[in-house]
Design a protein around this motif. Sequence first.
Motif, PDB file in Angstrom:
ATOM      1  N   UNK A 139       0.886  -1.169   0.000  1.00 44.57           N
ATOM      2  CA  UNK A 139       0.000   0.000   0.000  1.00 44.57           C
ATOM      3  C   UNK A 139       0.920   1.214   0.000  1.00 44.57           C
ATOM      4  N   UNK A 140       0.943   1.907  -1.123  1.00 47.06           N
ATOM      5  CA  UNK A 140       1.889   3.015  -1.260  1.00 47.06           C
ATOM      6  C   UNK A 140       1.279   4.311  -0.747  1.00 47.06           C
ATOM      7  N   UNK A 141       2.091   5.083  -0.060  1.00 47.37           N
ATOM      8  CA  UNK A 141       1.652   6.426   0.345  1.00 47.37           C
ATOM      9  C   UNK A 141       2.596   7.415  -0.322  1.00 47.37           C
ATOM     10  N   UNK A 142       2.025   8.279  -1.130  1.00 43.96           N
ATOM     11  CA  UNK A 142       2.862   9.229  -1.873  1.00 43.96           C
ATOM     12  C   UNK A 142       3.351  10.342  -0.950  1.00 43.96           C
ATOM     13  N   UNK A 143       4.657  10.463  -0.839  1.00 47.07           N
ATOM     14  CA  UNK A 143       5.247  11.531  -0.019  1.00 47.07           C
ATOM     15  C   UNK A 143       6.096  12.378  -0.963  1.00 47.07           C
ATOM     16  N   UNK A 144       5.579  13.516  -1.339  1.00 44.51           N
ATOM     17  CA  UNK A 144       6.207  14.286  -2.412  1.00 44.51           C
ATOM     18  C   UNK A 144       7.337  15.200  -1.970  1.00 44.51           C
ATOM     19  N   UNK A 145       7.804  15.966  -2.945  1.00 38.82           N
ATOM     20  CA  UNK A 145       8.932  16.893  -2.741  1.00 38.82           C
ATOM     21  C   UNK A 145       8.667  17.852  -1.573  1.00 38.82           C
ATOM     22  N   UNK A 146       7.426  18.392  -1.539  1.00 38.61           N
ATOM     23  CA  UNK A 146       7.097  19.423  -0.543  1.00 38.61           C
ATOM     24  C   UNK A 146       7.239  18.902   0.882  1.00 38.61           C
ATOM     25  N   UNK A 147       7.086  17.607   1.064  1.00 37.63           N
ATOM     26  CA  UNK A 147       7.233  17.057   2.425  1.00 37.63           C
ATOM     27  C   UNK A 147       8.568  16.328   2.577  1.00 37.63           C
ATOM     28  N   UNK A 148       9.550  16.756   1.794  1.00 37.83           N
ATOM     29  CA  UNK A 148      10.907  16.170   1.817  1.00 37.83           C
ATOM     30  C   UNK A 148      10.852  14.661   1.601  1.00 37.83           C
ATOM     31  N   UNK A 149       9.804  14.214   0.901  1.00 39.35           N
ATOM     32  CA  UNK A 149       9.620  12.785   0.610  1.00 39.35           C
ATOM     33  C   UNK A 149       9.464  11.955   1.887  1.00 39.35           C
ATOM     34  N   UNK A 150       8.961  12.594   2.962  1.00 42.42           N
ATOM     35  CA  UNK A 150       8.825  11.860   4.228  1.00 42.42           C
ATOM     36  C   UNK A 150       7.352  11.710   4.599  1.00 42.42           C
ATOM     37  N   UNK A 151       7.069  10.602   5.251  1.00 45.53           N
ATOM     38  CA  UNK A 151       5.696  10.274   5.635  1.00 45.53           C
ATOM     39  C   UNK A 151       5.222  11.184   6.761  1.00 45.53           C
ATOM     40  N   UNK A 152       3.969  11.648   6.624  1.00 43.95           N
ATOM     41  CA  UNK A 152       3.381  12.465   7.686  1.00 43.95           C
ATOM     42  C   UNK A 152       2.409  11.613   8.496  1.00 43.95           C
ATOM     43  N   UNK A 153       2.274  11.918   9.789  1.00 44.74           N
ATOM     44  CA  UNK A 153       1.432  11.079  10.643  1.00 44.74           C
ATOM     45  C   UNK A 153      -0.013  10.952  10.142  1.00 44.74           C
ATOM     46  N   UNK A 154      -0.566  12.054   9.621  1.00 43.05           N
ATOM     47  CA  UNK A 154      -1.972  11.986   9.172  1.00 43.05           C
ATOM     48  C   UNK A 154      -2.119  11.063   7.956  1.00 43.05           C
ATOM     49  N   UNK A 155      -1.081  10.999   7.135  1.00 42.78           N
ATOM     50  CA  UNK A 155      -1.123  10.092   5.983  1.00 42.78           C
ATOM     51  C   UNK A 155      -1.085   8.640   6.454  1.00 42.78           C
ATOM     52  N   UNK A 156      -0.250   8.399   7.463  1.00 38.46           N
ATOM     53  CA  UNK A 156      -0.124   7.042   7.999  1.00 38.46           C
ATOM     54  C   UNK A 156      -1.453   6.599   8.600  1.00 38.46           C
TER      55      UNK A 156
END
Length: 396
Positions: A139-156
């Motif tokens: 299950x992929x979660x897209x973490x783009x350039x604007x978030x430094x390619x890092x996962x955010x808690x709300x996305x998780x």
Amino acid sequence: MQLAQRLNRITESQTIRMTKLGRELKAKGIDVIDLSIGEPDFDTPAPIKEAAKKALDEGYTHYPPVPGYPELRKAIAEKLKKENHWEVSPEQIVVSNGAKQAIANVMLSLLDPGDEVIIPTPYWVSYADITKLAEGTPVFIHCGFEQQYKLRPEQLEKAITAKTKAIIYSSPSNPTGALYSKEELAALAEVLRHHPQVFIISDEIYEYINYVGKHESITQFQDLIPRIIVINGFSKGFAMTGWRLGYSVSPLPIAKACDTIQGQFTSGANAFAQRGALFALESNRDACQHMVNAFRERRDFLVKALQSIPGLRFHVPEGAFYLFPEVKSYFGKSDGQQVIQNADDLAMYLLNNAYVSTVTGSAFGEPDCIRLSYANSLDKLQQAVERIQKALKALH
Ligand code: PMP
Ligand code: GLU
């Protein structure tokens, strides 16, 4: 020929494919600069090699215990205590043929068909295919350039379902070089605290290759320890890629499952290589530090050089040895012969026209980027940048 269905679910590793294509051109006499595969250009430090040679003479030529020699597992446990402030028993450690096999062991131990594995993108190339081989569902979660390619808690939080079995990520990250800070990990830990069925697979193979001076790990959140699995190995920090040695650290039942699986697949990791690894762990980290200093110098060079090329956008890597520029401003452009439709085309264009091998971002689930490994000499990097610059200039 009718091969098994599982082959339809996976593809060849793109890092390995690009390296292979580069080597084919080299065999034809073309001077290809290899920025594709992620491996230190340094040779394994001589004393580590000596330890393995000595082990051969001492008779380490027989089957080792399946999960690794007790001395090595103990040394890994001691390293974890000293460097990571994490107390584990050696029984929780399984030494494998590379971190790659350690990940495969863990996935095979955890997943039933249809179990979901959360993979923040960009991700290391093999996470998705190993999950699929183990019959899990990425299950992929897209973490783009604007978030430094890092996962955010709300996305998780949003991605977790009743079927979620695990999350896997690397920090320092391959391919972006990003690091999760203590605060960012704390925020993710807070989400995971509310979902006790989710295992956390933290790939820390670039632990030592860190330019901020401190490695932060999810293991510092003690209450999550019963479901944390750490992957690590010798390939990167000790320049031992060809030795094929990595390990997992897991809760005991998972470690035992990895042991059983490994006992059926490989009977364990190479005996005398393990003796070299033991020596490496028991030595000081001077050789590692020397390599990290060189990687930092190369990173600084490459960052500066690529900043002067129009149309590339990237974050300065804080760890590992990759730079991951967004290249989409070149999509739709042509050198008069071919139109660059996507990052795959651009990586092939650079290989065939600039003789520089890179890896398309689509291999890492981020199709707007390409990955350059700067584990190469400054001289080669300089030449590579000149060639890339020239090739990109020719695109209109
Ligand atoms: N994890 C990550 C993030 C990697 O980049 C790699 C590639 N070296 C591995 C795991 C596998 O490493 P090994 O050589 O130990 O199999
Ligand atoms: N991990 C390295 C890379 O990402 C080595 C290649 C591989 O194991 O796929 O390039």
